[in-house]
Design an enzyme around this catalytic site. Structure first.
Site, PDB file in Angstrom:
ATOM      1  N   GLU A   3      -0.619   6.159  -4.071  1.00 29.97           N
ATOM      2  CA  GLU A   3      -0.170   5.121  -3.451  1.00 29.97           C
ATOM      3  C   GLU A   3       1.268   4.551  -3.976  1.00 29.97           C
ATOM      4  OE1 GLU A   3      -3.107   1.758  -3.257  1.00 29.97           O
ATOM      5  OE2 GLU A   3      -4.780   3.544  -4.129  1.00 29.97           O
ATOM      6  N   LYS A  24     -14.596   4.223 -13.547  1.00 33.08           N
ATOM      7  CA  LYS A  24     -15.731   5.270 -13.236  1.00 33.08           C
ATOM      8  C   LYS A  24     -16.458   5.748 -14.368  1.00 33.08           C
ATOM      9  CE  LYS A  24     -13.113   6.719  -8.977  1.00 33.08           C
ATOM     10  NZ  LYS A  24     -11.844   7.590  -8.417  1.00 33.08           N
ATOM     11  N   ARG A  28      -7.273  -5.929  14.713  1.00 31.27           N
ATOM     12  CA  ARG A  28      -7.563  -4.553  14.201  1.00 31.27           C
ATOM     13  C   ARG A  28      -9.043  -4.259  14.254  1.00 31.27           C
ATOM     14  NH1 ARG A  28      -8.077  -1.714   9.712  1.00 31.27           N
ATOM     15  NH2 ARG A  28      -7.316   0.664   9.657  1.00 31.27           N
ATOM     16  N   ILE A  63     -19.296  12.640  -3.330  1.00 33.27           N
ATOM     17  CA  ILE A  63     -20.150  13.398  -4.283  1.00 33.27           C
ATOM     18  C   ILE A  63     -21.386  12.555  -4.730  1.00 33.27           C
ATOM     19  CG2 ILE A  63     -20.348  14.874  -6.624  1.00 33.27           C
ATOM     20  CD1 ILE A  63     -17.372  15.067  -6.323  1.00 33.27           C
ATOM     21  N   GLY A  85     -11.192   9.264   0.480  1.00 32.50           N
ATOM     22  CA  GLY A  85     -10.784   9.624   1.779  1.00 32.50           C
ATOM     23  C   GLY A  85     -12.010   8.735   2.623  1.00 32.50           C
ATOM     24  N   THR A 109      -9.697   1.673   5.495  1.00 30.91           N
ATOM     25  CA  THR A 109      -9.856   2.932   5.542  1.00 30.91           C
ATOM     26  C   THR A 109     -11.251   3.512   5.480  1.00 30.91           C
ATOM     27  OG1 THR A 109      -7.781   3.390   4.598  1.00 30.91           O
ATOM     28  CG2 THR A 109      -9.210   5.331   4.551  1.00 30.91           C
ATOM     29  N   GLY A 153       0.697  11.254   0.905  1.00 30.69           N
ATOM     30  CA  GLY A 153      -0.211  10.180   0.806  1.00 30.69           C
ATOM     31  C   GLY A 153      -1.369  10.177  -0.258  1.00 30.69           C
TER      32      GLY A 153
END
Lengths: 436, 436
Positions: B190, B205, B49, B136, B302, B13, B187
């Protein structure tokens, strides 16, 4: 490695804040920068106060030229303000091969092109994080953090004085003049508040952001500048009833036809995060094609918040000073030979939505007349609020929210509405942005 | 100047997003960076792919070593994830003198010390803006934008999955399990959501932010990690009644005794801007001694938001590649020889406030017993809510909000409260932060 030597021009509120923070956090800053950063010379007309503030820890002079011409100074920090002597000194510092840090939004918004070109030719950096939104690192975010994006628009609450006034007007239901006096008493507004309340300060900042966001030259003279002095408590209240807050926004938007660059009171949906930025706080919302919307929030003014930005620039320059000048971060985010000549649009070409308040006689057919005018101008209506007339009054307010249209269409429609015999006085027009 | 050549490890992704944004905005990015940035080689096990996604515009291989060993590659982007092969490849890329960009929070939170040391020795950069809060630019803000500050604390909504679940639980009044299933269907979660819902991802994080904020090594093994799986709709509702929202926060705080590093559900005042960050959005609040509080908000995950961060790192490296390695921006904001050895505190030493829900028999003296236990433990009460028992029930809930105290005091008090004969079952304990 020996410390970077900094000369300070002007030690007022922000200058004193810069001196104090740099001293208080010197060890932590050195651990980050890899070198000490020391203010070794301060120029201020009030040498006695400057000597007191700096505690005799650096040389104090009353002639700024002595700083700018001092071969031992690496970076000049300009905190004098205005376009006069500040411009001369900044250009002289650059000519002398010194890097410059400035908080002077007015100077850069008006004379940035000349200053950045001089810096480019001389291979020195001019950094100005403190010029927009105080301590919020919004210049860095636009210039570096979002460098992957085609930036679509930037919209910011970038003047704390007016945001404080608007917050108080809404909270207390008071008029502009009353709240302005209160803001002056509390120190949120200056004795001469013109630059703040008329939107000039916000327009300086929006101009700088437009340049960095879109790679265009600074063009303050093309900005539409409108303040909050004509805003009434009535409109703030009606906006609330319709689910909106009124904020003074600085907006820079890219369209196919050109760049919109404008400062004006704006209705924004109350549920947006930025609508809930209250008091003297600042916030900037940025829309990028890859990242979507990001928001940056914090204190937009004050001694130490602004000093935070000045010192971050000093650290950046300390780090980048050794880099190939061709590959440092460009002053305006884009390489000087890769600027865009896309024009800034006149206000008549701007596309936005509108809040219109029309004072009308309380009689049949009035609304039909107004909506007919709007329909003729191809302006469609999003929402409407019609008030009952107050007891014993024969007129009332109609409030209309329009969908997006060009400003010139609204200008024409307003002229026709004001000419209707059932309409009293002027139509109040406030722009509206969904920010989505 | 010829373009910077990038090799991509993994084109899922985020990899596809990076490829697409870099291609779509290549002209704009070149105008900023002063050089083109081109993905010239992609390694992925699914070469068919990968070839399709890249449209035959770059070399596709199924062996990542071919990228890492390719002398024509300047920067390796690692988007494989995990600690296994990703670690080997990152270390090999560094050993081969390549700069590295990674979104791999798990790898850096666990093995950052080894990786950053290797990079330092080799004089290459390892950039990881994409590892925290997606698009961000919070790493840049902490590392550069706030470099003047002694950072006091960082508190962030840094996991979109859990924030989505908590928002839905509050909005719909639904239980965790129900909303998790919905989130999986949409979605937002997971198939195996463990790392998200148990707080592990947020702790990775928070660990990275703690290192950059305070100049300490990454110490994931010292983080307190608590997810949202035990949170009930009941507590979310009670919190609302008391004026609070419950968010999963990653917190890093500097105290005189040491660093607090913790992830747990947290009550925060509903009027705070960060309390109104809903859905899958992320936000990080940073308190600095000079700047005060600043907030950074946007999409935390995303394809394109994360790509935005990956590419910003590529631009930064392009700019800084020519700088003296000693004066580039340090990986963890502080120079490697200037790191602090201030310890991370065990959870028992952490100081915070608490929401306590106690299920009690509906009889006289119960409240007196509980408040006596708290007073004995020197825990003072800030607010209290006692519910009437439901129709036909003989027990009810008492909710107490405490002032700040050490976790070990609360542990002891809870044990004593649970031992009271009038108390039923376990005490529910959720931490509370004013964030002011």
């Amino acid at each position: 490695m020996k410390p970077i030597r900094v000369g300070l021009l002007g030690i007022g509120t922000v200058g004193a804040g810069t001196f104090n923070v740099l001293k208080r956090n010197q060890e932590e800053i050195r651990r980050r920068a890899g070198r000490g950063i020391e203010i070794v010379m301060v120029a201020d007309l009030d040498t006695a106060r400057a000597t007191e503030l700096t505690g005799g820890q650096c040389e104090v002079v009353n002639d700024a030229n002595l700083v700018v011409d001092n071969p031992d100074i690496d970076i000049v920090v300009e905190l004098i303000g205005g376009y006069g002597i500040a411009k001369t000194l900044v250009l002289k510092a650059i000519a002398n091969g010194k890097h410059v840090v400035t908080a002077n939004k007015a100077l850069l918004a008006l004379h940035g092109t000349e200053i950045f070109r001089a810096a480019q030719e001389k291979g020195v950096m001019v950094a100005f994080e403190a010029a927009v939104a105080g301590g919020i690192p919004i210049i860095k975010a636009l210039r570096e953090g979002l460098s992957a994006n085609r930036i679509e628009w930037v919209a910011g609450i970038i003047n704390g004085t007016t945001n404080f006034i608007l917050s108080e007007m809404r909270d207390q239901g008071l008029d502009f003049d009353t709240v302005l006096k209160e803001a002056q008493r509390l120190g949120y507004a200056e004795a001469d508040p013109t630059f703040d309340i008329e939107g000039v300060d916000a327009a300086h900042k929006a101009t700088l952001m437009s340049a960095i966001a879109f790679g265009i030259p600074v063009q303050f003279d093309r900005a539409h500048v409108e303040g909050i002095t004509k805003l009434s408590a009535t409109d703030i209240r009606y906006a609330e009833q319709l689910g909106y807050r009124i904020k003074l926004l600085g907006i820079a938007r890219r369209t196919a036809a050109g760049i919109e660059l404008r400062v004006h009171p704006t209705l924004i949906p109350a549920r947006r995060l930025i609508a809930n930025v209250e008091g003297a706080m600042n916030a900037v919302l940025v829309q990028g094609d890859a990242v979507g919307a990001t928001l940056y929030y914090g204190k937009g003014a004050g001694a130490e918040p602004t000093a935070s930005a000045v010192i971050a620039d000093l650290v950046d320059i300390t780090r980048l000073a050794t880099a190939d000048p061709e590959h440092r971060v460009p002053h305006l985010a884009f390489q000087p030979d890769a600027m865009s000549d896309i024009p800034v649009l006149p206000m008549s070409e701007v596309t936005t939505s509108y809040y219109l308040r029309v004072c009308v006689a309380d009689q049949l057919g009035v609304l039909a007349d107004i909506t007919r005018v709007l329909a003729d101008a191809t302006i469609s209506i999003d929402a409407m609020l019609q008030k009952e007339p107050d007891e014993g009054k024969d007129h009332t307010d109609i409030i209309l929210l329009t969908h997006q249209t060009q400003e010139k269409n609204v200008d024409a429609a307003i002229a026709r509405i004001e000419a209707l015999p059932t309409v009293q006085g002027k139509v109040t027009r406030i722009r509206l942005e969904q920010l989505a």
